[in-house]
Design a protein around this motif. Sequence first.
Motif, PDB file in Angstrom:
ATOM      1  N   SER A  54      -1.489   3.838   0.653  1.00 54.89           N
ATOM      2  CA  SER A  54      -2.790   3.232   0.341  1.00 54.89           C
ATOM      3  C   SER A  54      -3.523   2.974   1.648  1.00 54.89           C
ATOM      4  CB  SER A  54      -2.607   1.906  -0.413  1.00 54.89           C
ATOM      5  OG  SER A  54      -2.053   0.925   0.443  1.00 54.89           O
ATOM      6  N   GLY A  55      -4.788   2.652   1.531  1.00 56.83           N
ATOM      7  CA  GLY A  55      -5.550   2.275   2.722  1.00 56.83           C
ATOM      8  C   GLY A  55      -4.980   1.013   3.355  1.00 56.83           C
ATOM      9  N   MET A  56      -4.534   0.073   2.523  1.00 53.93           N
ATOM     10  CA  MET A  56      -3.954  -1.157   3.064  1.00 53.93           C
ATOM     11  C   MET A  56      -2.664  -0.862   3.823  1.00 53.93           C
ATOM     12  SD  MET A  56      -6.142  -3.427   2.581  1.00 53.93           S
ATOM     13  CE  MET A  56      -5.115  -4.497   3.557  1.00 53.93           C
TER      14      MET A  56
ATOM     15  N   TYR B 181     -13.552  -5.796   5.094  1.00 56.07           N
ATOM     16  CA  TYR B 181     -12.991  -5.554   3.760  1.00 56.07           C
ATOM     17  C   TYR B 181     -12.094  -6.740   3.364  1.00 56.07           C
ATOM     18  CZ  TYR B 181     -10.414  -3.284   0.010  1.00 56.07           C
ATOM     19  OH  TYR B 181      -9.849  -2.974  -1.203  1.00 56.07           O
TER      20      TYR B 181
ATOM     21  N   ASP C 202     -12.399   1.287  10.955  1.00 58.66           N
ATOM     22  CA  ASP C 202     -12.250   1.611   9.535  1.00 58.66           C
ATOM     23  C   ASP C 202     -13.454   2.470   9.151  1.00 58.66           C
ATOM     24  OD1 ASP C 202     -12.250   1.682   6.738  1.00 58.66           O
ATOM     25  OD2 ASP C 202     -11.341  -0.302   6.558  1.00 58.66           O
TER      26      ASP C 202
ATOM     27  N   SER D  71      -9.330   4.445   3.865  1.00 58.68           N
ATOM     28  CA  SER D  71      -8.851   4.383   2.503  1.00 58.68           C
ATOM     29  C   SER D  71      -9.269   5.712   1.889  1.00 58.68           C
ATOM     30  CB  SER D  71      -9.477   3.217   1.742  1.00 58.68           C
ATOM     31  OG  SER D  71      -9.182   3.374   0.365  1.00 58.68           O
TER      32      SER D  71
ATOM     33  N   THR E 149      -8.600   6.668  -0.900  1.00 58.43           N
ATOM     34  CA  THR E 149      -8.921   6.353  -2.285  1.00 58.43           C
ATOM     35  C   THR E 149     -10.411   6.541  -2.576  1.00 58.43           C
ATOM     36  OG1 THR E 149      -7.248   4.629  -2.026  1.00 58.43           O
ATOM     37  CG2 THR E 149      -8.641   4.499  -3.981  1.00 58.43           C
ATOM     38  N   LYS E 150     -11.248   6.404  -1.556  1.00 57.84           N
ATOM     39  CA  LYS E 150     -12.695   6.347  -1.742  1.00 57.84           C
ATOM     40  C   LYS E 150     -13.300   7.757  -1.610  1.00 57.84           C
ATOM     41  CE  LYS E 150     -11.494   2.053  -1.923  1.00 57.84           C
ATOM     42  NZ  LYS E 150     -11.561   1.133  -0.806  1.00 57.84           N
TER      43      LYS E 150
END
Length: 395
Positions: free
Chosen positions: A80-82, A105, A178, A200, A202-203
């Motif tokens: 994940s980005g995290m 974020y 980021d 991330s 995800t985006k």
Amino acid sequence: MTHPTNLTGFNTRAIHVGQSPDPTTGATIPPIYVSSTYTQDGLGQHRGYEYGRGDNPTREALEAALASLEDGDFAVTFASGMAAGDSILRMLKPGDEVVAGLDLYGGVYRLLETVYRPHHHTQVRYIDLTRIDAVPASLSEKTRILWVETPSNPLLQVADIQALATVAHESGALLVVDNTFASPYLQNPLHWGADLVVHSMTKYIAGHSDAIGGAVLGRDPSLGEHLRFIRNAAGATLGPFEAWLILRGLKTLGVRMDRHVANAERVADFLAHHPAVARVYYPGHWTEEAGRIVARQMRAPGGMVSFEVHSALAPDLAAMGRLFTRFRVFSLAESLGGVESLVGHPATMTHAALPAFVRSERGIRDQLIRLSVGIEDYADLEADLRLALDALLEA
Ligand SMILES: *Cc1c(COP(=O)(O)O)cnc(C)c1O
């Protein structure tokens, strides 16, 4: 996996780097290698792959393409980005300091405040990184990492990456950018002196709201080795299915971003002229200085637009709640960067992890709305916004 090196255009690299036909079958698209382990030819004789947490060819294809697009020498992907951000922070020793931007974020803020500060004795300071003149005085000899998000979330402020890199390096810190909101198509922080870029995926990179993933990119091989070591040791590995889906999304990043930007520019303009709207946030629009930074370090301002409605028209959360029920094309949802348009309420969604006083300090009001402008037909997006905002005026 070999890849041609004479590819220069962004879209060509997105489609081809790391993605040569499969050597065994000729499969044009990199296969999803699901095997968790690899059979060895003899003791000490493996073919470069031993165990799936450490090595996977599908993941490597994605990493080769990403590194090329971000102008980096390495890409290390994560679950994940995290997890990607966390792998960077795991380089810190007790007592080390992180200086981060104010407009951060929510998940990164939460990680710093609830894990690193109390459990790793990390010192954390938040400053306004858009005021570059004040930044050097905020760094100390303990500062190991300067962490910036640009454009930032949710206010879409921009910081000068090149200037921040100079400041960070003068005090012996790494500059981490980021780059999730810009994507590698619109901004390449390594080119401006950043040491590490975090995404991330995800985006925008995955782009279809169907996979979670993260990546860290850079040029210094010792940082790349360290990140790979942490990934293997701690285990926040990106699965092969996600790697494949994200690689599939990555191929169209350029064409999607062109369309996101075209729609977002028109949405920002429409909102600026709507009487229910008090303020529009779009990268580079806020000050002349911000405009210059965007013109220099970004290819376009991006697909995110935030705005505030007049508090007289929506004085409380109940009124804001009613407004959010009126959208039909924009989905009320967290996240961003997918082909579909999303609308979010930072104060109760993405930035709910921030205490109320921190939110108000940072200008994240209850009247603030964040749009991830998708790639639908613009007329439908404008009609949706108009219907919802006109209702505010009639109420
Ligand atoms: C979503 C996001 C993250 C976290 O990424 P996940 O993939 O959700 O773990 C970090 N930074 C920014 C700017 C984000 O938008």
